[in-house]
Motif scaffolding. Structure first.
Motif, short mmCIF file in Angstrom:
data_model
loop_
_atom_site.label_atom_id
_atom_site.label_comp_id
_atom_site.label_asym_id
_atom_site.label_seq_id
_atom_site.Cartn_x
_atom_site.Cartn_y
_atom_site.Cartn_z
N ALA A 267 -4.53 4.41 1.67
CA ALA A 267 -4.17 4.25 0.26
C ALA A 267 -5.41 4.27 -0.63
O ALA A 267 -5.40 4.85 -1.71
CB ALA A 267 -3.38 2.96 0.05
N ILE A 268 -6.47 3.65 -0.17
CA ILE A 268 -7.72 3.69 -0.93
C ILE A 268 -8.25 5.11 -0.99
O ILE A 268 -8.74 5.59 -2.02
CB ILE A 268 -8.75 2.72 -0.31
N SER B 135 -7.01 10.98 -5.97
CA SER B 135 -6.32 11.13 -7.25
C SER B 135 -7.31 11.26 -8.40
O SER B 135 -7.04 11.93 -9.40
CB SER B 135 -5.38 9.94 -7.49
N LEU B 136 -8.47 10.63 -8.26
CA LEU B 136 -9.50 10.77 -9.28
C LEU B 136 -10.09 12.17 -9.29
O LEU B 136 -10.70 12.59 -10.28
CB LEU B 136 -10.62 9.74 -9.05
N GLN C 35 0.83 -1.20 0.00
CA GLN C 35 0.00 0.00 0.00
C GLN C 35 0.86 1.26 0.00
O GLN C 35 0.56 2.23 -0.70
CB GLN C 35 -0.94 -0.01 1.22
N ALA D 136 2.27 6.65 -7.27
CA ALA D 136 1.36 7.70 -7.75
C ALA D 136 2.08 9.04 -7.80
O ALA D 136 1.95 9.81 -8.76
CB ALA D 136 0.14 7.79 -6.85
N LYS E 158 2.18 1.84 -3.48
CA LYS E 158 1.19 2.38 -4.41
C LYS E 158 1.16 3.90 -4.33
O LYS E 158 1.10 4.59 -5.35
CB LYS E 158 -0.20 1.82 -4.09
N ALA E 159 1.19 4.44 -3.12
CA ALA E 159 1.16 5.90 -2.96
C ALA E 159 2.44 6.52 -3.53
O ALA E 159 2.40 7.57 -4.18
CB ALA E 159 1.00 6.27 -1.49
N ALA F 141 -6.35 7.74 -0.86
CA ALA F 141 -5.44 8.45 -1.77
C ALA F 141 -5.84 8.21 -3.22
O ALA F 141 -5.79 9.12 -4.05
CB ALA F 141 -4.00 8.00 -1.53
N TYR F 142 -6.26 6.98 -3.53
CA TYR F 142 -6.71 6.69 -4.89
C TYR F 142 -7.98 7.49 -5.22
O TYR F 142 -8.11 8.04 -6.31
CB TYR F 142 -6.97 5.20 -5.04
N THR F 143 -8.90 7.56 -4.25
CA THR F 143 -10.13 8.34 -4.46
C THR F 143 -9.80 9.80 -4.73
O THR F 143 -10.38 10.43 -5.62
CB THR F 143 -11.03 8.23 -3.22
N ILE G 185 -3.12 14.60 -5.57
CA ILE G 185 -2.19 13.50 -5.34
C ILE G 185 -1.66 13.61 -3.92
O ILE G 185 -1.19 14.67 -3.49
CB ILE G 185 -1.01 13.55 -6.33
#
Length: 853
Positions: A306-307, A313-314, A113, A120, A116-117, A309-311, A318
């Motif tokens: 991390a989830i 990024s959309l 995790q 990104a 992943k960040a 962070a993904y949200t 970032i």
């Protein structure tokens, strides 16, 4: 390009071509750099690149291997590793496999995790990497700016970012915006022989220069390195440490009791003791500690953040540090830039005021004639966009042009019309145009009053003049300019206030401009001049109370220099606020790093992005508010897990220790304890997707409340499990009960294992919300089905005796009915607690309001 090379093709030194100081300086610098008018060869550039390194700031990111190894280092990993070693020494391979699997699971999930960040952020930096036009082997080519090296010949033009420190050697004019580097509010005019700094923005003109410094050796790089002293400790790190310390102390205290009792029974009292018995006790205690201490807490937090962070990024944001998401949840003060965040960052013409016989359309047309069509300057673009007809300039031809400079503060053009007549036009700062025109006293008074009136409205004034002969000038009029608010800014600020967030405007513009924008956005009009608050004798870190109070009460600040931002953050943090600060320049970097959540806005410099925790790739404030909403949901998910984890630790530790000490009965085997840890924590990872409401106010780690509520839930769980143990022990001794469902001590262990697995997950469903367990928001589908699948696995293990003694199906049904009955008890206690806590919060809030009034 003039031949200013310090070396001839034959390698001989050439004399300076003139006595011009600039040319002499250029010749000397080129000699030092060993550069020529045709630039470097590809081979020489490669050699220098290897010597000096890439033209980029040093990446401080740890290597992947080092980050992975960190998950095997620390108090919690040491406990797991010790248990694995003891299991291997005793050749207890089933226990060894389970314990080692738990260690690898925590390390792999946490590393995955975090990685992943990091990926990104790396992808963002790659996408934002600038390029440069450079002469290599005598020909112009475009390469990544990171490949520049000292001695390269580089061309820069309006709209480009200066890729490295340059010595300008050819060209007529270059205007550079160095505000992000030096804080200068006006562009700086450059000429041959001047230095241009990496990170500055070319606003007008075009010139050629030789690279004198790259990477961290540039002015940009040296400034960015100063950021290291700033920084604030993450609140989540402190919270996790406190939770870990609490459970470690509790676990070790109970473990000492257990060790003492077991040593007496199995080692001291018997005559035939052995080291194998000592090892068995040590192994069991270590495994118990592993199951009790929240070894999966870092992994759960990493997955959840991390989830998130993904949200984000959309939504064009970032996250560069995962804990920044948690910090955002507690932010109660957002210090926001005006330009580009609250406003469009695009000057627009508001009105044109004419003088004498001229009309408003004349004012706009003449201002456009005093502008270069190719200019990228914000004022010039606004003037050109305001023309009534886009083809109005087609009948005119510009013969000469004098660009703006900080001394004259005006532009002048010589223009020929369709009939060949020549006129002169000027535009610039109001005082510069009045000095050029020298109007009569009455006209001058009106002119000055108009300028003052526009300033009160927060609008900039641009004077326009015209001359037939270039000597005698006529005042044509004034143009009012303003950077209008973003269309979504007012609604976004209103939404932020609903979320309990105070938004303070931080702008380098005059207070009058800030007041006007603040009034339009409904932000409040109590803006202060930053230099009046932070005077010369005021030092950050030793701010007097009067200064801190002024900062806290202010709605915003005008005439803000980058160093003021750092002081504003420190002042607010000193009285307990959690602060988010926006910025875009190198000099903003210390404030961004010091803030609890530094936010680099769209178009920020590399230094600002490196210091920030959140990097926006789209302009506006709405992304920040959306990030705060997401972060509060993430915070509540992590808080729910902590409630559950503390309660289960109390349950397992107290029940195991009490049953061994008082009844000399080991309720769980070592494999059962580790299996419980896996069955509990693997599905809990899906709590990152749970449905939770957005808290209406900033949320913080209230450790006092967390420990009280979690301990209360833990004691209820202890009562539930210990009650089941007493029933089970009675059942094994009662012949009449045995005829109904026969249960032996080994099967009782299995049933206790199942009760802890079932009761633990039902407890999670209860503590995840302050409302009743069946009230919305309901658990997310991922969380529900992950737990349901886990319960199916637990039932199958118990029914078929996989790793445990098999038990009858009727006993399994009995465990479920027992746990469901205790859910009612847990819910009643929970609802009473939160009702009392809510009343206490209202009373405290009313007391604070009364004291503040």
């Amino acid at each position: 390009m003039p031949d200013v090379s310090a070396k001839t093709p034959a390698g001989q030194s050439s004399p300076a071509l003139s006595l011009d100081p600039a040319q002499v300086r250029i010749s000397q610098r080129l000699e030092t750099l060993k550069s020529t008018e045709s630039g470097l060869t590809a081979a020489e550039a490669a050699r220098r690149l290897a010597e000096y390194g890439p033209n980029a700031l040093e990446d401080k990111t740890e290597s992947k291997w080092r980050r992975l190894l960190n998950y095997f280092w620390g108090p919690l990993p040491f406990l797991i590793e010790a248990a694995a070693v003891i299991s291997a020494v005793r050749r207890d391979w089933p226990d060894f496999g389970v314990v080692a699997g738990l260690l690898l699971y925590n390390a792999v999930v946490g590393f995955w995790q975090d990685n992943k960040a990091a990926n990104a952020l790396a992808a963002l930096k790659k996408n934002l990497a600038p390029r440069a036009r450079v002469m290599r082997d005598g020909a112009w080519t475009t390469i990544p700016a990171a490949e520049l090296t000292p001695g390269d010949i580089v061309s820069v033009a309006a709209g480009q970012i200066i890729p490295a420190d340059l010595l300008l050697v050819e060209g007529d004019y270059l205007s550079c915006d160095q505000a992000a580097l030096t804080g200068e509010s006006l562009p700086v005019s450059k000429k041959i022989g001047d230095d241009a700094y990496a990170g500055a923005i070319a606003k007008q003109g075009a010139m050629t220069g030789v690279v004198t410094a790259t990477g961290e050796r540039t002015f940009f790089g040296r400034t960015a390195k100063l950021v290291g002293a700033a920084g604030a400790v993450s609140h989540s790190q402190r919270a996790v440490t406190e939770v870990g310390d609490f459970l470690l102390v509790l676990a070790f205290f109970l473990a000492l009791i257990l060790v003492g009792a077991q040593l007496y029974r199995e080692v001291i009292a018997p005559d035939d003791w052995s080291w194998d018995r000592v090892g068995s006790i040590a192994q069991y205690v270590l495994v118990l500690l592993i199951a009790s201490i929240p070894v999966a807490l870092p992994a759960v937090m990493s997955v959840t953040m991390a989830i998130g962070a993904y949200t984000l990024s959309l939504q064009k944001a970032i996250v560069s540090r995962l804990n920044a998401i948690e910090e955002l949840a507690g932010v109660d003060v957002l210090c926001s830039d005006k330009t580009g965040t609250l406003t469009m960052n695009k000057l627009t013409v508001q009105s044109a005021i004419s003088y004498g016989a001229f009309k408003s359309d004349d004012v706009l047309l003449f201002a456009a004639l005093a502008t270069q069509k190719s200019s990228e300057d914000a004022i010039d673009l606004a003037v050109m966009a305001a023309l009534p007809a886009h083809d109005a300039l087609d009948a005119f031809k510009q013969k000469a042009f004098t660009p703006f400079d900080p001394v004259s503060k005006r532009t002048i053009s010589t223009v020929a019309d369709a009939s060949g007549g020549v006129r002169h036009y000027a535009k610039g700062a109001p005082q510069a145009i009045s000095a050029l025109v020298r109007p009569d006293s009455q006209t001058l008074q009106r002119y000055q009053n108009e300028v003052a009136a526009l300033a009160v409205k927060g609008q900039r004034a641009l004077g326009v003049a015209m001359s037939e002969d270039g000597a005698r000038w006529q005042l044509v009029g004034l143009i009012s300019l303003m950077d209008p608010p973003r269309a979504d800014a007012k609604a976004t600020i209103a939404e932020a206030r609903k979320l309990g967030l105070e938004v303070k405007m931080v702008t380098g513009d005059d207070v009058a401009i800030g007041d006007e924008i603040a009034a339009q956005l409904g932000m409040g009009s109590h803006l202060l001049v930053a230099s009046d608050v932070f005077k010369g004798d005021v030092k950050a870190g030793a701010l007097p109370r009067s200064v801190v109070d002024a900062v806290e009460r202010a709605d915003g600040f005008g005439r803000v220099f980058p160093e003021h931002k750092y002081e504003i953050v420190k002042a607010l943090q000193s009285v307990g606020h959690i602060v988010a600060m926006t910025g875009d320049g190198v000099n903003d970097a210390p404030a961004l790093k010091q803030a609890d959540c530094g936010i680099a806005v769209s178009g920020a410099t590399d230094a600002a992005r490196s210091a920030a925790a959140l990097i926006l790739t789209a302009p506006g404030l709405s992304t920040i508010v959306n990030a705060i909403r997401v972060s509060r949901q993430i915070f509540q998910r992590i808080e729910s897990y902590i409630y559950y984890r503390i309660a289960m630790t109390l349950d397992i530790m107290i029940v195991v220790v009490a049953s061994i000490v008082f009844f000399d009965f080991q309720p769980l085997t070592a494999i059962m304890i580790v299996a419980l840890a896996l069955l509990d924590d693997i599905p809990i990872m899906t709590i990152a997707y749970d449905n939770v409401p957005v808290a209406p106010q900033p949320v913080r780690w209230d450790m006092h409340r967390i420990f009280i509520f979690a301990s209360l839930m833990g004691l209820i769980a202890v009562a539930e499990t210990f009650g089941f143990l007493l029933i089970g022990m009675r059942w094994t001794l009662d012949d009449s009960l045995q005829t109904m469902i026969p249960i032996d001590p080994g099967q009782l262990q299995t049933l206790l294992f199942l009760q802890l697995a079932v009761g633990g997950h039902l407890l999670l469903f209860s503590v995840r919300t302050k409302k009743a367990i069946f009230a919305p928001p309901y658990p997310s589908a991922r969380l529900f089905w992950a737990i349901a699948a886990t319960q199916v696995v637990a039932v199958l293990l118990c029914l078929y005796g996989i790793g445990v003694d098999a038990v009858p199906g009727a006993a399994i049904v009995g465990v479920w009915l027992y746990c469901l009955l205790w859910v009612v008890v847990t819910e009643i206690v929970k609802m009473i607690y939160w009702r009392l806590a809510g009343r206490r919060d209202k009373h405290l809030t009313a007391s604070r309001v009364a004291l503040a009034g």
